[in-house]
Enzyme design. Structure first.
Site: not given
Ligand code: ARG
Ligand code: ASP
Length: 711
Positions: A83, A219, A645
């Site tokens: 992402h 991810d 992230s």
């Protein structure tokens, strides 16, 4: 009796009750090393951060300003989340080569794809510059003058503090203005896409599973940093070569188990852990519910269209995910703050604080703080609410209004700086809008507008609203604007913007959509912004004094960490499950079996690629499986937030064991109140990452480039 209860409490509190916090890497030695070792860490603080020798920090660049990444080979191979690389993966995708749908794998350096707007930034060193930044500030009495002096000092120091020509300086505040740190940075601008799994792996579970444990998302995506022949940062050139890092992470396939030490190293964006109870109450009871209601309405409209129309689904997918991400987070945060009794706990802490103030005889300095907070937060309440409505309705969620706002800024630029500035800005605006209109659908936006303007009129504080909304027939207004405004198409906007500044501005002021935004913005700028800024400045001052008091008067062993501010931080904890609700326990590790349990053939969130199903059926996991099972994700007690992230999850010895990408639903309030019993971060297991690269994608050459260790 109380003493006894306290003793019992101390005895039954699990070890992790002490955890939480995002720490400054250059200060670990004094503040955290001992605790980290007691949790099982085998490294020293200087293995993590060192100025004179290479250390872990040399492998952890910030990724494009908003995410974190880590170097995992001697040739600049870089790992981050799917992402985080989403925009780049999307930008290289076409209908024929849909890398979002099918994944992308460069089989040689020559196949790696350049990204003009992507950069990564390393930290070279961190220094305390508090004294220099606060020079000449103490003698000033007015908060505004203080802030001005601080800003002047910061810009002067940023320009003059010594560094190499290819490096940057950045100065940031810590502990709400009580400490300032200077970061010497190195930014690389040639960063190429190396690999990405299909979205059915990299985004598996999509919005339904977002912020949720148990989780099964792979991810991750891979990039490579390129440098000039001298290994220094260089603009993109095909002659650039893979960057040779000062440090890169060995990748561990030794696996994780409950209670293992973990550390997450990255760039957390923003937290507000030291708000007074009255501010948290406002978030829980007023601000979050308002923002949630606006986004709820916008999302429902978009969803209705997306379900019926494939073209709209593609156009709105990324926007939808972005709006839904924080919508969902605020819901979880609000619930979590209530369930954990954050307000009551904060109130109790404030009572303790006042008792310590009294005991230390510091009433003059700190005695009125909490009463002042109360007064100022009550005063700011309607302004803060109006500000959130303006931001959510005008600036974020109604595209016609957002576009009109940009054009209104053009008019303001003309008024302030004249024709030349207007022209420059106009060219930029036209360029930027092209992308926006590609994914714009008038019918969707009209319905969104109708809902959101009604919320604005009904619920944002009436006393600040412009005349144009008062008693207006909003349905009629909606069809009038979407029936006549040139802002509903890119062609229309370009037409509006043709000619010299005066003509353009006259034309804009005839447009009904433009007129509405101008009225809304003028009302906001006159009735809300100045007062909001004034009160907020006072609150900033109070918050700084409160932080100073907390630092000064807390027990010596209190663990007081500075709020996140997008600078490099270390957080640490253990692999650990949790109890989300009564009679329910969530284990800390998920497996590929769970992917198959969630599998819905053809579904846009829960489809699974055939090749992965085949590997699962054959249990073909190579060296990455564990007792015949393939681990996918795990959770730990590391205190993370947005910006973390892509952060490396590191084991006791400094090897990479996971890749951080999210937090669990019950603990999303950790930005405001960290409850160690339910706050967990979510990581992809590196074994799953390597399994996907090698077994699924057949890109073993990338694994061969890494240093893979088993313990
Ligand atoms: N919740 C995670 C974070 O805040 C992941 C967001 C990306 N995923 C998504 N489905 N929108 O960024
Ligand atoms: N998903 C977040 C990010 O993109 C991380 C978090 O908020 O936990 O940075």
């Amino acid at each position: 009796m109380r003493l006894l209860r306290l003793l019992v409490l101390l005895l039954v509190l699990p070890a992790y009750a002490q955890q939480g916090g995002m720490w400054i890497p250059s200060l670990l030695k004094g503040m955290n090393e001992k605790e980290m070792k007691s949790l099982g860490m085998k490294m020293s603080a200087s293995d993590i951060y060192d100025v004179n020798h290479s250390s872990l920090k040399d492998a952890v660049p910030q990724f494009n300003g908003g995410c974190t990444s880590e170097v995992i080979s001697s040739r600049g191979l870089l790992l981050t989340n799917h992402h985080c690389g989403f925009g780049e993966i999307q930008s290289h995708s076409t209908v024929e080569h849909d890398y979002l749908a099918n994944g992308f794998w460069a089989m040689s350096l020559a196949e790696e794809l350049p990204n003009p707007d992507l950069e990564v930034t390393f930290i070279v060193r961190i220094e305390d510059v508090t004294t220099q930044v606060l020079e000449g500030v103490a003698s000033l009495t007015n908060e505004k003058d203080k802030q001005k002096k601080i800003q002047e000092n910061i810009s002067r120091l940023t320009n003059t503090l010594p560094k190499e020509s290819w490096q940057g300086n950045s100065i940031r505040t810590f502990y709400e203005g009580n400490q300032y740190m200077r970061f010497v940075t190195e930014t690389f601008e040639d960063v190429r896409l190396v690999g990405a799994p299909p979205s059915s792996i990299g985004k598996f579970g999509s919005d339904t599973d977002n912020w949720v444990w148990p989780r099964h998302t792979g991810d991750f995506s891979l990039f490579r940093i390129y440098a000039g022949k001298d290994n220094k940062p260089a603009k993109y050139s095909k002659d650039n070569v893979p960057y040779v890092p000062k440090h890169y992470f060995p990748v561990s396939i030794g696996g994780v188990k409950e209670d293992d030490f973990t550390m997450v190293f990255g760039y957390p964006g923003r937290t507000t852990e030291y708000l007074p109870a009255v501010a948290v109450e406002q978030i829980v009871n007023s601000l979050n519910p308002a923002k949630i209601e606006v986004r709820d309405a916008a999302l429902k409209v978009a969803d209705g269209f997306m379900r019926k129309d494939q073209a709209i689904k593609i156009q709105y997918a990324a926007k939808y995910a972005q709006i839904a991400n924080y919508w969902k987070k605020w819901i979880g945060e609000t619930q979590g703050l209530k369930k954990s009794n954050a307000v009551a706990i904060k109130k109790a802490n404030e009572k303790d604080f006042l008792a310590r103030v009294a005991k230390a005889g510091k009433q003059a300095e700190y005695g009125n703080l909490l009463a002042d907070f109360e007064k100022n937060y009550n005063e700011i309440a309607p302004y803060a609410l109006a500000r959130d409505y303006f931001t959510e309705v005008v600036l974020r969620n109604t595209e016609l209004l957002t576009t009109a706002y940009r054009l209104y800024q053009l008019e303001q630029i003309y008024n302030a700086r004249g024709e030349q500035s207007f022209n420059d800005r106009r060219d930029n605006t036209i360029l930027g809008l092209e992308e926006i209109y590609k994914n714009f659908n008038k019918n969707v936006d009209e319905k969104v507008f109708e809902q959101l303007i009604a919320l604005y009129a009904a619920k944002s504080p009436k006393q600040f609203q412009p005349e144009i909304l008062k008693g207006a027939d909003l349905k009629a207004m909606t069809s009038e604007i979407y029936g006549s405004s040139k802002l509903t198409s890119y062609e229309g906007v370009k037409e509006l913007l043709k000619g010299d500044a005066k003509t353009v501005i006259a034309r804009l002021n005839e447009d009904k959509g433009y007129k509405l935004v101008k009225a809304l913005t003028d009302a906001y700028n006159t009735n809300v912004a100045p007062k909001y800024d004034e009160i907020n400045l006072r609150i900033t001052g109070l918050q700084r004094t409160y932080m100073k008091g907390i630092l000064e008067l807390s027990p010596k062993d209190a663990r007081i960490f500075p709020d996140a501010n997008s600078t490099l931080r270390v957080t640490y904890g253990k692999v650990d499950g949790y109890q989300p609700k009564d009679a329910t326990y969530y284990g800390p590790v998920t497996y590929l079996d769970g992917v198959m349990e969630k599998y819905i053939p053809g579904d846009y969130e829960f489809d699974v690629p055939q090749k992965l199903i085949d590997l699962y059926n054959k249990k073909d996991y190579g060296r990455y499986g564990e007792n015949g099972k393939m681990p996918v994700c795990f959770i730990g007690t590391n205190h993370t937030t947005g910006g973390n992230s892509g952060s490396p999850a590191i084991d006791a010895k400094g090897n990479l064991i996971g890749l951080n990408f999210d937090r669990v639903w019950e603990g999303t309030m950790s930005d405001i109140y960290y409850d160690p019993s339910i706050c967990r971060n979510i990581m992809v297991d590196m074994r799953y990452v390597l399994f996907i690269i090698e077994k699924y994608a057949g890109a073993k050459h990338l694994v061969d480039e890494m240093k893979v260790v088993t313990k």
